[in-house]
Design an enzyme around this catalytic site. Structure first.
Site, mmCIF file in Angstrom:
data_model
loop_
_atom_site.group_PDB
_atom_site.id
_atom_site.type_symbol
_atom_site.label_atom_id
_atom_site.label_comp_id
_atom_site.label_asym_id
_atom_site.label_seq_id
_atom_site.Cartn_x
_atom_site.Cartn_y
_atom_site.Cartn_z
ATOM 1 N N ASN A 80 -42.046 51.368 44.648
ATOM 2 C CA ASN A 80 -43.626 51.404 45.173
ATOM 3 C C ASN A 80 -44.027 49.771 45.102
ATOM 4 O O ASN A 80 -43.478 48.898 44.984
ATOM 5 C CB ASN A 80 -44.231 52.319 44.451
ATOM 6 C CG ASN A 80 -45.338 53.123 45.322
ATOM 7 O OD1 ASN A 80 -46.039 52.320 46.169
ATOM 8 N ND2 ASN A 80 -45.150 54.449 45.485
ATOM 9 N N ARG A 81 -45.365 49.963 45.104
ATOM 10 C CA ARG A 81 -46.162 48.501 45.520
ATOM 11 C C ARG A 81 -46.515 47.857 44.178
ATOM 12 O O ARG A 81 -46.888 48.505 43.152
ATOM 13 C CB ARG A 81 -47.144 48.793 46.432
ATOM 14 C CG ARG A 81 -46.625 49.301 47.899
ATOM 15 C CD ARG A 81 -47.787 49.702 48.746
ATOM 16 N NE ARG A 81 -47.329 49.945 50.059
ATOM 17 C CZ ARG A 81 -46.523 51.057 50.555
ATOM 18 N NH1 ARG A 81 -46.430 51.957 49.374
ATOM 19 N NH2 ARG A 81 -46.131 51.160 51.626
ATOM 20 N N HIS A 106 -41.084 48.026 46.940
ATOM 21 C CA HIS A 106 -39.480 48.380 46.509
ATOM 22 C C HIS A 106 -38.582 47.163 46.074
ATOM 23 O O HIS A 106 -37.449 47.243 46.565
ATOM 24 C CB HIS A 106 -38.935 49.074 47.558
ATOM 25 C CG HIS A 106 -39.412 50.341 48.069
ATOM 26 N ND1 HIS A 106 -40.147 51.277 46.978
ATOM 27 C CD2 HIS A 106 -39.874 51.106 49.223
ATOM 28 C CE1 HIS A 106 -40.640 52.273 47.813
ATOM 29 N NE2 HIS A 106 -40.370 52.191 49.008
ATOM 30 N N HIS A 176 -34.294 56.869 46.942
ATOM 31 C CA HIS A 176 -35.123 56.912 48.230
ATOM 32 C C HIS A 176 -34.379 57.769 49.427
ATOM 33 O O HIS A 176 -34.434 57.513 50.592
ATOM 34 C CB HIS A 176 -35.566 55.652 48.798
ATOM 35 C CG HIS A 176 -36.989 55.401 49.516
ATOM 36 N ND1 HIS A 176 -37.035 55.995 50.870
ATOM 37 C CD2 HIS A 176 -38.137 55.059 49.276
ATOM 38 C CE1 HIS A 176 -37.943 55.637 51.257
ATOM 39 N NE2 HIS A 176 -38.887 55.061 50.227
ATOM 40 N N SER A 177 -33.950 58.722 48.785
ATOM 41 C CA SER A 177 -33.365 59.883 49.866
ATOM 42 C C SER A 177 -34.568 60.563 50.731
ATOM 43 O O SER A 177 -35.314 61.030 50.396
ATOM 44 C CB SER A 177 -32.536 61.023 49.187
ATOM 45 O OG SER A 177 -31.140 60.566 48.758
ATOM 46 N N TYR A 178 -34.121 60.800 52.022
ATOM 47 C CA TYR A 178 -34.997 61.491 52.939
ATOM 48 C C TYR A 178 -34.240 62.588 53.081
ATOM 49 O O TYR A 178 -33.337 62.983 53.469
ATOM 50 C CB TYR A 178 -35.091 60.511 54.235
ATOM 51 C CG TYR A 178 -35.751 59.426 54.399
ATOM 52 C CD1 TYR A 178 -37.311 59.202 54.905
ATOM 53 C CD2 TYR A 178 -35.221 58.339 54.126
ATOM 54 C CE1 TYR A 178 -37.868 58.189 54.853
ATOM 55 C CE2 TYR A 178 -35.826 57.158 54.195
ATOM 56 C CZ TYR A 178 -37.235 56.995 54.564
ATOM 57 O OH TYR A 178 -37.894 55.765 54.564
ATOM 58 N N ASP A 257 -48.457 60.073 51.817
ATOM 59 C CA ASP A 257 -47.728 58.693 51.286
ATOM 60 C C ASP A 257 -48.442 58.283 49.935
ATOM 61 O O ASP A 257 -48.822 57.171 49.830
ATOM 62 C CB ASP A 257 -47.667 57.520 52.061
ATOM 63 C CG ASP A 257 -46.614 56.569 51.554
ATOM 64 O OD1 ASP A 257 -45.829 56.560 50.728
ATOM 65 O OD2 ASP A 257 -46.282 55.639 52.664
ATOM 66 N N GLN A 292 -44.064 60.283 44.106
ATOM 67 C CA GLN A 292 -44.417 59.762 45.368
ATOM 68 C C GLN A 292 -44.062 60.660 46.621
ATOM 69 O O GLN A 292 -42.715 61.020 46.820
ATOM 70 C CB GLN A 292 -43.930 58.345 46.023
ATOM 71 C CG GLN A 292 -44.626 57.842 47.265
ATOM 72 C CD GLN A 292 -45.870 56.805 47.305
ATOM 73 O OE1 GLN A 292 -46.191 57.010 45.809
ATOM 74 N NE2 GLN A 292 -46.321 56.634 48.133
ATOM 75 N N GLU A 320 -40.090 60.640 45.637
ATOM 76 C CA GLU A 320 -39.641 59.632 44.579
ATOM 77 C C GLU A 320 -40.223 59.790 43.328
ATOM 78 O O GLU A 320 -41.613 59.472 43.129
ATOM 79 C CB GLU A 320 -39.877 58.177 45.519
ATOM 80 C CG GLU A 320 -39.403 58.079 46.751
ATOM 81 C CD GLU A 320 -40.308 57.221 47.660
ATOM 82 O OE1 GLU A 320 -40.476 56.067 47.254
ATOM 83 O OE2 GLU A 320 -41.004 57.508 48.742
HETATM 84 C C1 BGC Z 1 -43.379 54.369 50.582
HETATM 85 C C2 BGC Z 1 -44.038 54.120 52.097
HETATM 86 C C3 BGC Z 1 -43.125 53.248 53.046
HETATM 87 C C4 BGC Z 1 -41.619 53.654 52.633
HETATM 88 C C5 BGC Z 1 -40.559 52.537 53.381
HETATM 89 C C6 BGC Z 1 -42.032 54.589 50.751
HETATM 90 O O1 BGC Z 1 -41.613 54.965 49.550
HETATM 91 O O2 BGC Z 1 -44.018 55.076 49.883
HETATM 92 O O3 BGC Z 1 -45.130 53.361 52.230
HETATM 93 O O4 BGC Z 1 -43.396 52.952 54.131
HETATM 94 O O5 BGC Z 1 -41.206 53.787 51.352
HETATM 95 O O6 BGC Z 1 -39.423 52.991 53.994
#
Ligand code: BGC
Length: 361
Positions: A80-81, A106, A176-178, A257, A292, A320
């Protein structure tokens, strides 16, 4: 050593070999790459017992190198940020890579998701990956050793995180699995159900950085109640049910998000999700304080997925588990500081089962 490791590719310019490890416990089957420590596939039985691959991924290493979606990867050092791509620890300022406007996202330019991990221990149903992150890498302090174990246990994929550093540092790993519980190639996820066991979220401002907002009495609030807003996902509902509502927090992020605040030691999951097409339900358990929920709002634009699947916006969602975004700059959030010599331990698990509906216990 189990014979479940195969070469997947080689990093550019004669770089390191990337391997794929296939885990199988007779119920779940999961492919893990040493590139980014990424989960490339996860096969789960549907209501008829047929295997469905519920995570997005790519067929070649070149496709992994070409995408910037953190596909399936381990994210670090800081998921995250971090606002302004800097933080101060013990009166010293650390400057990070600003790779998301003015902020760091990230882990920076070459985070854990872009590193080749070492497969330390490979079993039929588990693999431990390790990584050494040297002092100053991406601006972070301390020589950090990291280990991540993926383990299939009955109907559950467990992820165990371990780390140790020789200086005080900040640390916030995630996966970061989708997910797409109808199958990775089945298109948009808005009709899949989501449920978050959370009463509060951290409101964001520009750049998706958490902000303090004034409540009705003018008090500064680091978290806001979900009550009466589209952020209230305490009852299972389709992801798309309220994602398009005229609500400033959703407008800022282009949909869900955000970081939801988990209820510590509740014994409850952090989240659940469900596809009525396959009957596959997933529950997420973690010891981390936040999660997240990213609805894949900006997933489009990546290479074709496995078997040529098209992964457009909202074709997968992420759950996440994490410390709250920007924690290094927020003393009012749970601390993400890892002290020199201390061991970091954390566990997140994704459990899969079949149901008629997500509300069925
Ligand atoms: C974030 C998104 C970001 C993405 C990148 C996520 O974990 O929350 O804001 O665009 O990752 O693929």
């Amino acid at each position: 050593m189990e014979n479940n490791t195969a070469a997947f590719g080689r990093m550019p310019d004669g770089g390191a070999q990337v391997d794929q490890i296939t885990l199988d416990n007779g119920w779940l089957r999961c492919q893990v790459l040493t590139y980014g420590g990424a989960v490339r596939s996860l096969e789960v039985p549907d209501r008829d017992g047929r295997p469905v691959d519920v995570v997005l991924g790519f067929d070649t290493l070149e496709d992994y190198l070409a995408q910037d979606k953190y596909m399936g990867a381990i994210v670090g050092r800081y998921a995250n940020r971090i606002a302004g791509a800097r933080f101060t620890l013990h009166d010293k300022e650390y400057v990070l890579c600003a790779n998301d406007g003015p902020n760091s996202l990230h882990g920076g330019a070459v985070g854990f998701d872009k590193r080749v991990w070492t497969a330390e221990e490979v079993k039929q149903d588990a693999v431990t990956l390790s990584l050494a992150s040297p002092d100053g890498e991406e601006g972070y302090p301390g020589n950090l050793e990291v280990r991540v174990t993926y383990q299939l246990y009955q109907d559950t994929l467990r992820i165990l995180y371990w780390a140790r550093c020789d200086q005080d540092t900040v640390f916030n790993p995630t996966n970061h699995s989708y997910f797409n519980l109808s199958g990775h190639a089945s298109g948009r996820v808005e009709d899949q159900h989501i449920r978050l066991f959370s009463d509060h979220y951290t409101p964001i401002g520009p750049g998706l950085i958490p902000v303090r907002t004034a409540d009705g009495d003018g008090c500064e609030m680091p978290v806001l109640p979900v009550d009466g807003t589209p952020m209230d996902l305490r009852r299972a509902q389709p992801i798309g049910a309220r994602i398009g509502e005229d609500f400033p927090q959703l407008a800022l992020a282009g949909g869900y998000d955000h970081n939801w605040v988990l209820r510590p030691n509740s014994g409850l999951p952090a989240a659940m999700a469900f596809s009525k097409n396959t009957g596959i339900a997933m529950s997420v358990h973690t010891d981390m304080p936040g999660i997240q929920f990213y609805a894949g709002n900006f997933l489009g634009g990546c290479p074709a997925g496995k078997g040529g699947a098209a992964y457009g916006d909202r074709c997968g969602f992420c759950l996440e588990t994490q410390f709250f975004p920007d924690s290094p700059n927020r003393p009012d959030f749970p601390s993400c500081v890892l002290r020199a010599g201390e061991e970091f331990h954390s566990q997140t698990s994704y459990r899969f089962f079949c149901r008629d509906s997500i509300d069925t216990p």
